[in-house]
Enzyme design. Structure first.
Site, short mmCIF file in Angstrom:
data_model
loop_
_atom_site.label_atom_id
_atom_site.label_comp_id
_atom_site.label_asym_id
_atom_site.label_seq_id
_atom_site.Cartn_x
_atom_site.Cartn_y
_atom_site.Cartn_z
N LYS A 39 18.58 22.45 54.32
CA LYS A 39 18.62 22.36 55.78
C LYS A 39 20.05 22.18 56.28
O LYS A 39 20.79 21.35 55.78
CB LYS A 39 17.76 21.19 56.26
CG LYS A 39 17.59 21.12 57.76
CD LYS A 39 16.29 20.45 58.12
CE LYS A 39 16.07 20.41 59.61
NZ LYS A 39 16.12 21.66 60.32
N GLY A 44 23.79 16.30 52.23
CA GLY A 44 24.04 17.02 50.98
C GLY A 44 24.47 18.45 51.23
O GLY A 44 25.37 18.98 50.56
N CYS A 45 23.82 19.08 52.21
CA CYS A 45 24.14 20.48 52.51
C CYS A 45 25.53 20.61 53.14
O CYS A 45 26.24 21.59 52.89
CB CYS A 45 23.07 21.07 53.42
SG CYS A 45 21.42 21.00 52.66
N THR A 46 25.92 19.62 53.92
CA THR A 46 27.26 19.61 54.52
C THR A 46 28.32 19.45 53.42
O THR A 46 29.32 20.18 53.40
CB THR A 46 27.37 18.47 55.56
OG1 THR A 46 26.39 18.70 56.59
CG2 THR A 46 28.75 18.40 56.17
N GLY A 49 28.45 22.77 51.34
CA GLY A 49 29.14 23.82 52.09
C GLY A 49 30.64 23.57 52.16
O GLY A 49 31.44 24.50 52.03
#
Length: 162
Positions: A39, A44-46, A49
């Site tokens: 998401k 974690g995704c930030t 990325g």
């Protein structure tokens, strides 16, 4: 059906940030890293990325395109990309077409409830469009560096592909 190491990756076309449409067939001649994350704008995704963003010059030097994919809509992806200063495109895969090719939709548990979601996964495609390496159930710390090293090794022609 999921793609296997050493096999050609089916051509998929998807909507991406920056009013772009990305087709894998158009990227032949370059290596491609496709990383799937659950998401946009979550911690974690930030971090993941950002790790790819910070290594983009090295990926460029290894003739490797980076693409991030989640089931978020284009607007959410645009906001995420802008806010984090990502220097690569994010793909909106609401219909799970790209997710299906790589078989990353898995049954997950969150707060005791089961749901289908994206398993954090990364795939490295060689310049001829074949799957060279995959990482499933990814843990973010150190991952982008590991992918970069595999891309550099593949570019030199010494990654053992299936």
């Amino acid at each position: 059906m999921s793609v296997s190491i050493g096999q050609p990756v089916p051509d998929v076309t998807a909507t991406a940030t920056g009013d772009n449409t990305v087709s894998l067939s158009e990227l032949k001649g370059r290596q491609v890293v496709i990383y799937f994350y659950p998401k946009a704008s979550t911690p974690g995704c930030t971090t993941e990325g950002g790790d790819f963003r910070d290594r983009k010059p090295d990926f460029d030097a290894a003739n490797t395109v980076i693409l991030g994919v989640s089931r978020d809509g284009v607007r959410a992806q645009e906001n995420f990309k802008t806010k984090q200063g990502f220097n690569f495109e994010l793909i909106s895969d609401k219909d799970e077409t790209v997710c299906g090719v790589f078989d990353v939709i898995k049954l997950k548990k969150l707060y005791g409830k089961e749901h289908l979601g994206i398993e954090r996964s990364t795939f490295l495609i060689d310049a001829e469009g074949r799957l060279a390496k995959e990482w499933r159930g990814v843990k973010v710390p150190g991952h982008a560096q590991e992918v970069l090293e595999a891309a550099q090794t593949l570019q030199k022609g010494s990654l053992d592909v299936g």
